[in-house]
Motif scaffolding. Sequence first.
Motif, PDB file in Angstrom:
ATOM      1  N   SER A 183      -5.140  -3.953   1.129  1.00 62.11           N
ATOM      2  CA  SER A 183      -3.722  -4.313   1.097  1.00 62.11           C
ATOM      3  C   SER A 183      -2.767  -3.152   0.814  1.00 62.11           C
ATOM      4  N   LEU A 187      -0.484  -3.163   3.891  1.00 59.63           N
ATOM      5  CA  LEU A 187       0.803  -3.791   3.596  1.00 59.63           C
ATOM      6  C   LEU A 187       1.827  -2.769   3.149  1.00 59.63           C
ATOM      7  N   GLN A 198      -4.441  -7.562   9.766  1.00 57.16           N
ATOM      8  CA  GLN A 198      -4.196  -8.521   8.686  1.00 57.16           C
ATOM      9  C   GLN A 198      -4.734  -9.907   9.011  1.00 57.16           C
ATOM     10  N   THR A 201      -8.571  -9.829   8.862  1.00 54.67           N
ATOM     11  CA  THR A 201      -9.082  -9.766   7.499  1.00 54.67           C
ATOM     12  C   THR A 201      -8.890 -11.088   6.780  1.00 54.67           C
ATOM     13  N   TYR A 260      -7.769 -10.557  -1.283  1.00 57.72           N
ATOM     14  CA  TYR A 260      -7.899 -10.471   0.168  1.00 57.72           C
ATOM     15  C   TYR A 260      -7.291 -11.643   0.914  1.00 57.72           C
ATOM     16  N   PRO A 263      -2.953 -11.542  -0.743  1.00 62.03           N
ATOM     17  CA  PRO A 263      -2.487 -10.328  -1.427  1.00 62.03           C
ATOM     18  C   PRO A 263      -0.978 -10.275  -1.605  1.00 62.03           C
ATOM     19  N   SER A 264      -0.224 -10.824  -0.621  1.00 56.69           N
ATOM     20  CA  SER A 264       1.226 -10.685  -0.722  1.00 56.69           C
ATOM     21  C   SER A 264       1.816 -11.646  -1.751  1.00 56.69           C
TER      22      SER A 264
END
Length: 313
Positions: A183, A187, A198, A201, A260, A263-264
């Motif tokens: 990330s 990101l 992204q 994953t 994973y 993550p955001s």
Amino acid sequence: MERVSTGSQTVTLFVLLGFHDVPELHLLLLSVLTAVYASTITGNTFIVVVVLNSHRLHMPMYFFLANLSVMEILYASTAIPKMLEGFLQEAAISVAGCLVQFFIFGSLATDECFLLAVMAYDRYLAICQPLRYPFLMGPRWYLGLMLTAWLSGFMVDGLIVVLMSQVMFCGPNHIDRFYCDFSPLMLGLACSDTGVAQMTTFTLSVVFITVPFGLVLVTYSRNGVVLRVPSGASRTKAFSTCSSHLVVVSTFYASLRALYIAPSAIHSQLLPKVFALLYTVVTLIFNPVVYTLRNQEVLQALRRLLCCKPIEV
Ligand SMILES: *[C@@H]1O[C@H](CO)[C@@H](O)[C@H](O)[C@H]1NC(C)=O
């Protein structure tokens, strides 16, 4: 040559910042991590030597355990030395080195997810289907499961790393983690489109983290149902073993999941590092303790081995 970049040149080196924002913890973390690393290597080497040298332990459960130990040795050796370096100086790593580190580390973590689920399934068969166990977990099955565990991680992460290697980095080059991870790279630092990487994953993480964890929960809860029937101390012990496995396994999967799959959703700077520490360090400490030191068979084999008695056939 045309570059899809925001102007500045392509990054060739990354700098891992580690726990730079909490300098007061450096000495503590440095000593803890050194101790964890040393004990991981010695403890797991012991487990492998004991299992390979004791014919009594030549059973699927112990093969899985010894393979888990090999994974942990490799896993710790990929991550921890670079972390330790970060406390002493700025830890720089080339872009290729960074991807290789993520590849090995991520593959082994995925392998472990799979193997922990296999180990839970193995215990489930042994406890709930004792009569059919020798057939259900025959050599062909456990070898196949073992091979799948090793290969799945390297294939899944191989695919992710191939996608990551297509991405451009044009600076800044500071990674706010103590090892190269998906990330912060995808990101935060990428300057070309990372949508495909992204999506892939995310999908693979859902499949390879959530599904094994679901299996672990289901198998242990079924073991729990069987074991709750009150009949003596051995059941109580088996139950406490299962529940401690469950705690370790849950910590591992939950922190992987947080890192994973969502993550955001983590807005804090520190939290991802804490999760990453959890799934590296906590599982490294507790796996050998939970799976081995509480296991009488392994302890006896260790005693026999240390007392230089002839190895039993
Ligand atoms: C790993 O597992 C395989 C088969 O399950 C076994 O033959 C091998 O000895 C194990 N490795 C170790 C280091 O125990």
